[in-house]
Design a protein around this motif. Structure first.
Motif, PDB file in Angstrom:
ATOM      1  N   PHE A 110      -5.259 -25.697  19.883  1.00  0.00           N
ATOM      2  CA  PHE A 110      -6.448 -24.951  20.292  1.00  0.00           C
ATOM      3  C   PHE A 110      -6.945 -24.068  19.159  1.00  0.00           C
ATOM      4  O   PHE A 110      -6.165 -23.479  18.428  1.00  0.00           O
ATOM      5  CB  PHE A 110      -6.160 -24.090  21.524  1.00  0.00           C
ATOM      6  CG  PHE A 110      -6.223 -24.864  22.807  1.00  0.00           C
ATOM      7  CD1 PHE A 110      -7.380 -24.905  23.556  1.00  0.00           C
ATOM      8  CD2 PHE A 110      -5.121 -25.572  23.255  1.00  0.00           C
ATOM      9  CE1 PHE A 110      -7.449 -25.638  24.733  1.00  0.00           C
ATOM     10  CE2 PHE A 110      -5.165 -26.300  24.424  1.00  0.00           C
ATOM     11  CZ  PHE A 110      -6.334 -26.335  25.169  1.00  0.00           C
ATOM     12  N   PRO A 139      -4.866 -24.975  29.900  1.00  0.00           N
ATOM     13  CA  PRO A 139      -6.000 -25.813  29.486  1.00  0.00           C
ATOM     14  C   PRO A 139      -6.807 -26.291  30.694  1.00  0.00           C
ATOM     15  O   PRO A 139      -6.246 -26.601  31.743  1.00  0.00           O
ATOM     16  CB  PRO A 139      -5.336 -27.001  28.790  1.00  0.00           C
ATOM     17  CG  PRO A 139      -3.976 -26.526  28.414  1.00  0.00           C
ATOM     18  CD  PRO A 139      -3.590 -25.529  29.469  1.00  0.00           C
ATOM     19  N   SER A 160      -9.924 -27.743  22.386  1.00  0.00           N
ATOM     20  CA  SER A 160      -8.985 -28.680  21.789  1.00  0.00           C
ATOM     21  C   SER A 160      -9.239 -30.079  22.341  1.00  0.00           C
ATOM     22  O   SER A 160      -9.833 -30.241  23.404  1.00  0.00           O
ATOM     23  CB  SER A 160      -7.540 -28.264  22.110  1.00  0.00           C
ATOM     24  OG  SER A 160      -6.621 -29.202  21.591  1.00  0.00           O
TER      25      SER A 160
END
Length: 128
Positions: free
Chosen positions: A66, A27, A58
């Motif tokens: 996600f 991420p 997300s």
């Protein structure tokens, strides 16, 4: 005024490498920035390697949270299949805190590729 580097954040999503399987990046936190773009750079394709790219978003770093970014939140589109020796640039205008790239292997052997997420419109400048 002409200095762009101190106004952007750049995060390596996929280190340049020969990919022989689907790659999902870690991420990338957009906190402190109002915009983002992903740049995918490809090299050689081996044995008709067929890879596609997408961006996911997300509000958390939990993998299961996600989801694919809606087309309305992208500026530009990803190609149906990544081509050898090319650059793909797609902007993100959504409002989620985290992004990640997914390079999916659909067939063939491999592709040389890397991806960078560029964060823009920083709240504080210069950006380190």
């Amino acid at each position: 005024m002409r200095d762009l580097a101190n106004n952007l954040g750049a995060v390596q999503a996929v280190a340049p490498a020969v990919l022989s399987a689907t790659n999902t990046s870690d991420p990338i936190d957009l906190q402190g920035f109002e915009s983002a773009a992903v740049v995918i750079n490809t090299g050689a394709i081996v044995s008709a390697g067929d890879f596609t790219a997408k961006l996911q978003e997300s509000d958390t770093t939990t993998s299961g949270d996600f989801a694919d970014v809606a087309a309305a939140d992208l500026v530009g589109t990803f190609p149906a299949s990544l081509e050898a020796a090319s650059v793909v640039k797609v902007g993100y205008i959504g409002n989620k805190r985290y992004l990640r790239t997914v390079l999916t292997k659909n067939g063939g052997t491999s592709i040389a590729a890397g991806a960078v997420v560029i964060k823009g419109h920083a709240h504080q400048r210069p950006v380190a």
